[in-house]
Motif scaffolding. Structure first.
Motif, PDB file in Angstrom:
ATOM      1  N   ILE A  35     -12.566  -6.200 -13.862  1.00 27.76           N
ATOM      2  CA  ILE A  35     -11.206  -6.408 -13.268  1.00 27.76           C
ATOM      3  C   ILE A  35     -10.974  -5.264 -11.290  1.00 27.76           C
ATOM      4  N   ILE A  36     -11.043  -6.167 -10.694  1.00 28.06           N
ATOM      5  CA  ILE A  36     -10.615  -5.607  -9.156  1.00 28.06           C
ATOM      6  C   ILE A  36      -9.110  -5.092  -9.034  1.00 28.06           C
ATOM      7  N   THR A  37      -8.399  -4.288  -8.603  1.00 30.88           N
ATOM      8  CA  THR A  37      -7.683  -3.910  -8.889  1.00 30.88           C
ATOM      9  C   THR A  37      -6.298  -5.185  -7.912  1.00 30.88           C
ATOM     10  N   ARG A  38      -7.374  -5.395  -6.691  1.00 28.32           N
ATOM     11  CA  ARG A  38      -6.283  -5.958  -6.258  1.00 28.32           C
ATOM     12  C   ARG A  38      -6.233  -7.680  -6.056  1.00 28.32           C
ATOM     13  N   TYR A  39      -6.912  -7.947  -7.357  1.00 24.64           N
ATOM     14  CA  TYR A  39      -6.970  -9.410  -7.343  1.00 24.64           C
ATOM     15  C   TYR A  39      -5.968  -9.344  -8.883  1.00 24.64           C
ATOM     16  N   LEU A  40      -6.004  -8.569  -9.351  1.00 28.59           N
ATOM     17  CA  LEU A  40      -4.594  -8.079 -10.519  1.00 28.59           C
ATOM     18  C   LEU A  40      -2.771  -8.288  -9.498  1.00 28.59           C
ATOM     19  N   PHE A  41      -3.436  -7.348  -8.576  1.00 29.85           N
ATOM     20  CA  PHE A  41      -1.886  -7.279  -7.668  1.00 29.85           C
ATOM     21  C   PHE A  41      -1.391  -8.896  -7.507  1.00 29.85           C
ATOM     22  N   TYR A  42      -3.033  -9.439  -6.692  1.00 29.42           N
ATOM     23  CA  TYR A  42      -2.622 -11.106  -5.882  1.00 29.42           C
ATOM     24  C   TYR A  42      -1.744 -11.789  -7.167  1.00 29.42           C
ATOM     25  N   PHE A  43      -2.814 -11.521  -8.498  1.00 31.98           N
ATOM     26  CA  PHE A  43      -2.036 -12.415  -9.790  1.00 31.98           C
ATOM     27  C   PHE A  43      -0.782 -12.721 -10.095  1.00 31.98           C
ATOM     28  N   HIS A  81      14.851 -10.559 -10.211  1.00 34.80           N
ATOM     29  CA  HIS A  81      14.593 -11.669  -9.391  1.00 34.80           C
ATOM     30  C   HIS A  81      13.177 -11.332  -8.989  1.00 34.80           C
ATOM     31  N   SER A  82      12.059 -10.085  -9.330  1.00 37.33           N
ATOM     32  CA  SER A  82      10.727  -9.888  -8.342  1.00 37.33           C
ATOM     33  C   SER A  82      10.222  -8.504  -9.290  1.00 37.33           C
ATOM     34  N   ILE A  83       9.109  -8.481  -9.375  1.00 34.72           N
ATOM     35  CA  ILE A  83       8.456  -7.665  -9.788  1.00 34.72           C
ATOM     36  C   ILE A  83       8.065  -6.792  -8.345  1.00 34.72           C
ATOM     37  N   PRO A  84       8.037  -5.387  -8.611  1.00 40.25           N
ATOM     38  CA  PRO A  84       7.515  -4.533  -7.243  1.00 40.25           C
ATOM     39  C   PRO A  84       6.650  -4.029  -7.630  1.00 40.25           C
ATOM     40  N   ILE A  85       4.729  -4.041  -6.826  1.00 31.58           N
ATOM     41  CA  ILE A  85       4.221  -4.083  -7.191  1.00 31.58           C
ATOM     42  C   ILE A  85       3.850  -2.663  -6.751  1.00 31.58           C
ATOM     43  N   TRP A 117       0.973  -1.051   0.065  1.00 36.51           N
ATOM     44  CA  TRP A 117       0.209  -0.055   0.272  1.00 36.51           C
ATOM     45  C   TRP A 117       0.508   1.216  -0.154  1.00 36.51           C
ATOM     46  N   MET A 118       0.819   1.789  -0.734  1.00 32.56           N
ATOM     47  CA  MET A 118       1.441   2.955  -0.856  1.00 32.56           C
ATOM     48  C   MET A 118       0.885   3.948  -0.587  1.00 32.56           C
ATOM     49  N   THR A 157      -4.259   1.968  -7.958  1.00 32.55           N
ATOM     50  CA  THR A 157      -3.923   1.924  -9.176  1.00 32.55           C
ATOM     51  C   THR A 157      -2.846   1.685  -8.952  1.00 32.55           C
ATOM     52  N   LEU A 158      -3.155   0.079  -9.667  1.00 31.66           N
ATOM     53  CA  LEU A 158      -1.512  -0.789  -9.216  1.00 31.66           C
ATOM     54  C   LEU A 158      -0.549  -0.282  -9.940  1.00 31.66           C
ATOM     55  N   LEU A 159       0.717   0.372  -9.306  1.00 28.71           N
ATOM     56  CA  LEU A 159       2.057   0.727  -9.264  1.00 28.71           C
ATOM     57  C   LEU A 159       3.155  -0.299  -9.553  1.00 28.71           C
ATOM     58  N   ILE A 160       4.083  -0.208 -11.029  1.00 25.09           N
ATOM     59  CA  ILE A 160       5.019  -1.423 -11.152  1.00 25.09           C
ATOM     60  C   ILE A 160       5.783  -0.728 -12.040  1.00 25.09           C
ATOM     61  N   VAL A 161       6.935  -1.347 -11.060  1.00 23.00           N
ATOM     62  CA  VAL A 161       8.228  -0.870 -11.413  1.00 23.00           C
ATOM     63  C   VAL A 161       8.663  -1.465 -13.203  1.00 23.00           C
ATOM     64  N   PHE A 162       9.055  -1.084 -13.712  1.00 24.85           N
ATOM     65  CA  PHE A 162       9.130  -1.653 -15.343  1.00 24.85           C
ATOM     66  C   PHE A 162      10.818  -2.058 -15.762  1.00 24.85           C
ATOM     67  N   ARG A 163      11.121  -0.768 -15.073  1.00 26.98           N
ATOM     68  CA  ARG A 163      13.196  -0.726 -15.088  1.00 26.98           C
ATOM     69  C   ARG A 163      13.993  -0.624 -13.294  1.00 26.98           C
TER      70      ARG A 163
END
Length: 268
Positions: A75-83, A48-52, A11-12, A36-42
């Motif tokens: 789509i529920i954002t939280r569901y995408l987070f868990y996926f 080793h991991s995808i920070p979200i 949670w940001m 909104t789902l935030l994701i590190v792209f670079r």
């Protein structure tokens, strides 16, 4: 102003850096609405991991970040987070271009990924179930981390004792002249750091994020928190002790203040 260094929580709520209203108006960045789902792209962490994370307040993003917001209510954002959280290893393979020197996700690969989408009601049930069960696991992790912190304190105490008192408890001691060090073995000497070590502060060359973007490569680029990027050249080659002299980490101590580094690298 969210950057990869802030992506340590699901949670940001806050960030290390900020942008002013005027800066926002004069930049190409946009204000991202909460939820909104935030994701590190670079970032090097994509090895080793995808920070979200999901933001609880409106935020802006730096150039290494992207955000995803459902087009509609399917789509529920939280569901995408868990996926993403539960499939990091496979998604890193599917979303990354193999053989590149800089760890990053390919936007085209991500956009064309086939995402399983249950009915919204089932998504909500999945989210509630995972919230409940992962909360139990997180509680166990917290208790374990408390034990780890106690062990770390014992480790630090052990190291301090040995490097200031030696291994022989019966050796004759003398005053070191440094209050917090206290007594040291009589045969030891006290010297100033400037007489024993070489400082190479004048050799480091800070590069802005824009400059680093133009110089992407395979050499580690160190900041006060550790490796923050990779560039096409190096300044140092060998074994060195790097010590952070400024920045928020001096107060927060989220990362070690000093680290032993070997090989070829660049220092901010």
């Amino acid at each position: 102003w969210v950057s990869p260094k802030d992506m340590k929580t699901q949670w940001m709520k806050d960030t290390q850096d900020y942008i002013t209203e005027l800066g926002l108006q004069n930049s190409s960045t946009n204000l991202i609405e909460e939820g909104t789902l935030l994701i590190v792209f670079r970032s090097g962490i994509l090895k080793h991991s995808i920070p979200i994370s999901i933001n609880l307040v409106p935020v802006t993003l730096n150039q290494d970040m992207k955000s995803f917001h459902p087009i509609d209510e399917r789509i529920i954002t939280r569901y995408l987070f868990y996926f993403i959280l539960g499939n990091e290893e496979n998604l890193l393979l599917d979303w990354s271009k193999q053989g590149v020197t800089v760890e990053s996700l390919e936007t085209d690969f991500v956009n064309k990924f086939h995402l399983p989408i249950p009915k919204r009601e089932e998504q909500q049930q999945i989210v509630e179930h995972l919230d409940k069960e992962t909360s139990k696991i997180d509680s166990l992790i917290e208790k374990t981390e408390q034990k780890i912190e106690l062990l770390k304190e014992q480790r630090t105490s052990l190291i301090n004792q040995v490097v200031t008192k030696g291994l022989n408890p019966d050796v004759e001691m003398k005053d070191s002249g440094v209050e917090w060090i206290g007594e040291i073995p009589r045969e030891w000497k006290i010297s100033k750091v400037m007489y024993e070590l070489e400082f190479h502060n004048n050799l480091r060359i800070p590069l802005s994020s824009e400059e680093r973007d133009k110089r992407r490569g395979s050499y580690r680029y160190y900041g006060s928190t550790g490796v923050i990027d990779y560039v096409d050249d190096y300044l140092f080659d060998g074994e060195y002790i790097l010590t952070g002299e400024d920045g928020s980490n001096i107060k927060l101590r989220t990362y070690p203040l000093s680290r032993l580094v070997t090989g070829k690298f660049w220092v901010n």
